[in-house]
Motif scaffolding. Structure first.
Motif, PDB file in Angstrom:
ATOM      1  N   HIS A 177       0.865  -1.175   0.000  1.00 47.12           N
ATOM      2  CA  HIS A 177       0.000   0.000   0.000  1.00 47.12           C
ATOM      3  C   HIS A 177       0.904   1.227   0.000  1.00 47.12           C
ATOM      4  O   HIS A 177       2.129   1.094   0.108  1.00 47.12           O
ATOM      5  CB  HIS A 177      -0.892   0.021   1.244  1.00 47.12           C
ATOM      6  N   CYS A 212      -4.849   5.856   0.121  1.00 46.49           N
ATOM      7  CA  CYS A 212      -3.853   4.850  -0.259  1.00 46.49           C
ATOM      8  C   CYS A 212      -3.513   5.081  -1.726  1.00 46.49           C
ATOM      9  O   CYS A 212      -4.390   5.223  -2.566  1.00 46.49           O
ATOM     10  CB  CYS A 212      -4.417   3.443  -0.063  1.00 46.49           C
ATOM     11  N   CYS A 216      -4.295  -1.735  -4.612  1.00 45.42           N
ATOM     12  CA  CYS A 216      -4.103  -2.882  -3.722  1.00 45.42           C
ATOM     13  C   CYS A 216      -5.254  -3.856  -3.747  1.00 45.42           C
ATOM     14  O   CYS A 216      -5.290  -4.792  -2.960  1.00 45.42           O
ATOM     15  CB  CYS A 216      -3.854  -2.385  -2.298  1.00 45.42           C
ATOM     16  N   HIS A 220      -9.458  -0.677  -3.049  1.00 41.88           N
ATOM     17  CA  HIS A 220      -8.358   0.295  -2.956  1.00 41.88           C
ATOM     18  C   HIS A 220      -8.885   1.724  -2.834  1.00 41.88           C
ATOM     19  O   HIS A 220      -8.407   2.514  -2.025  1.00 41.88           O
ATOM     20  CB  HIS A 220      -7.467   0.144  -4.193  1.00 41.88           C
ATOM     21  N   MET A 223      -9.816   2.933   0.518  1.00 44.65           N
ATOM     22  CA  MET A 223      -8.783   2.928   1.541  1.00 44.65           C
ATOM     23  C   MET A 223      -8.265   4.343   1.762  1.00 44.65           C
ATOM     24  O   MET A 223      -7.142   4.684   1.399  1.00 44.65           O
ATOM     25  CB  MET A 223      -7.650   1.977   1.135  1.00 44.65           C
TER      26      MET A 223
HETATM   27 CU1  CUA Z   1      -4.214   0.049  -0.068  1.00 47.44          CU
HETATM   28 CU2  CUA Z   1      -4.607   0.903  -2.227  1.00 47.44          CU
END
Ligand code: CUA
Length: 335
Positions: A177, A212, A216, A220, A223
């Motif tokens: 991340h 983030c 991921c 994602h 996040m």
């Molecule tokens: Cu954790 Cu994108």
């Protein structure tokens, strides 16, 4: 035809224009307002380079326009060559030396600022010792642990003026991340099994949003992260109050854990989102079963809390049991 194209163009631009007011601190070409000494150094460097870039842009386009106007053919036949100019020593020396000089200034400025960006000094009057906070990147939430054991998720609280050392990592079984609060400056990767440091000193109180920055997985985009900068006194009283609340099992840890780690896939009311609905599921009333799933995952669901301690799993168990644990036929009876 021209008008049609214009209409199409403005149609295509509309989503972009509509999105603009949503960005709270829209600073145009500039980076978001820095709230740390490091981010200030990065922003200063950005403006220096922007200044040189603007200067070179004007110089090149300016001379281009000048030459186009000045050396146009003026009706000269196509097969007659224009004036042949060969060599100009002083001009050639200048356009070699100037870029070297500009690059030297940029490099010098960056090295001058780098010390303060990497390793800031505490503000006058602030506690001199650094505050170390462990940052754990996880699909799809951030977990923070303070020196006294307090745990928070997705919201980082820090004192203004004091140097904070974020120890950023990700659990071994997870993926990469990237920790990024734009007002804090650069990104730092959260790599499974490795620790990256981000030291900063926050200069202003307030709440700053982040995201983030490394793709991921399916959630994602959800996040996010936020950072709340408090005065040093407010921070200390929050931290000690939270420590006793978490020790006594009556904190918001369970709710925060559910909101950060579970709700992004299962919905805030357990109604289901990219993950299946879980409201009323019997696992929510089974402490062992819940622990087994959050620690090890099941099917498509990743192991979301392999690193959680009993305190955190207990808090989550109490929260989901209270809020979502009623069997479906009873939950409907209320209200
Ligand atoms: Cu954790 Cu994108």
């Amino acid at each position: 035809m021209g008008r049609k194209r214009l209409a199409l163009g403005s149609l295509l631009l509309q989503p972009a224009l509509a999105a603009q007011p949503a960005a709270a601190d829209d600073t145009g070409l500039a980076p978001v307002d820095p709230v740390s000494t490091g981010a200030e150094g990065i922003a200063d460097t950005y403006f220096l380079i922007l200044g040189f870039a603007a200067f070179i842009f004007l110089l090149v386009t300016g001379s281009l326009l000048l030459f186009v106007a000045r050396y146009r053919s003026r009706g000269r036949p196509r097969d007659v060559e224009g004036p042949q100019i060969i060599g100009h020593t002083r001009l050639e020396l200048a356009w070699t030396a100037l870029p070297v000089l500009i690059l030297a200034v940029v490099a010098g400025f960056v090295f001058y600022k780098l010390g303060g960006i990497d390793d800031p000094a505490p503000a006058a009057g602030a506690t001199a010792d650094e505050l170390e906070i462990a940052v754990d990147g996880h699909r799809f939430y951030w977990q923070f642990e303070y020196p006294n054991g307090v745990i928070t998720l997705d919201r980082l609280r820090v004192p203004a003026g004091r140097v904070v050392d974020l120890e950023i990592t990700a659990t071994k079984s997870d993926v990469v991340h990237s920790w990024w609060i734009p007002a804090l400056g650069g990104k730092k990767d959260a790599v499974p099994g490795e620790t990256n440091h981000l030291k900063f000193r926050a200069t202003r109180t307030g709440t700053y949003e982040g995201q983030c920055a490394e793709f991921c997985g399916v959630q994602h985009a959800a996040m996010g992260a936020s950072m709340e900068v408090l005065s040093e006194d407010d921070f200390e009283s929050w931290l000690s109050a939270e420590a006793s609340a978490q020790g006594a099992g009556r904190s918001v840890l369970g709710q925060e854990t559910y909101a950060a780690a579970c709700s992004k896939c299962h919905g805030l009311a357990g109604e289901g989102l990219v993950g299946p609905p879980i409201a009323g599921n019997s696992v929510l009333r089974d402490r062992e079963g819940l622990e087994e799933i959050v620690r090890n995952g099941r099917g498509e669901m990743p192991a979301i809390g392999p690193q959680w301690d009993d305190r955190q799993i207990d808090a989550l168990f109490r929260y989901v049991g209270r809020e979502l644990g009623q069997p479906a036929d009873q939950a409907g009876g209320e209200s």
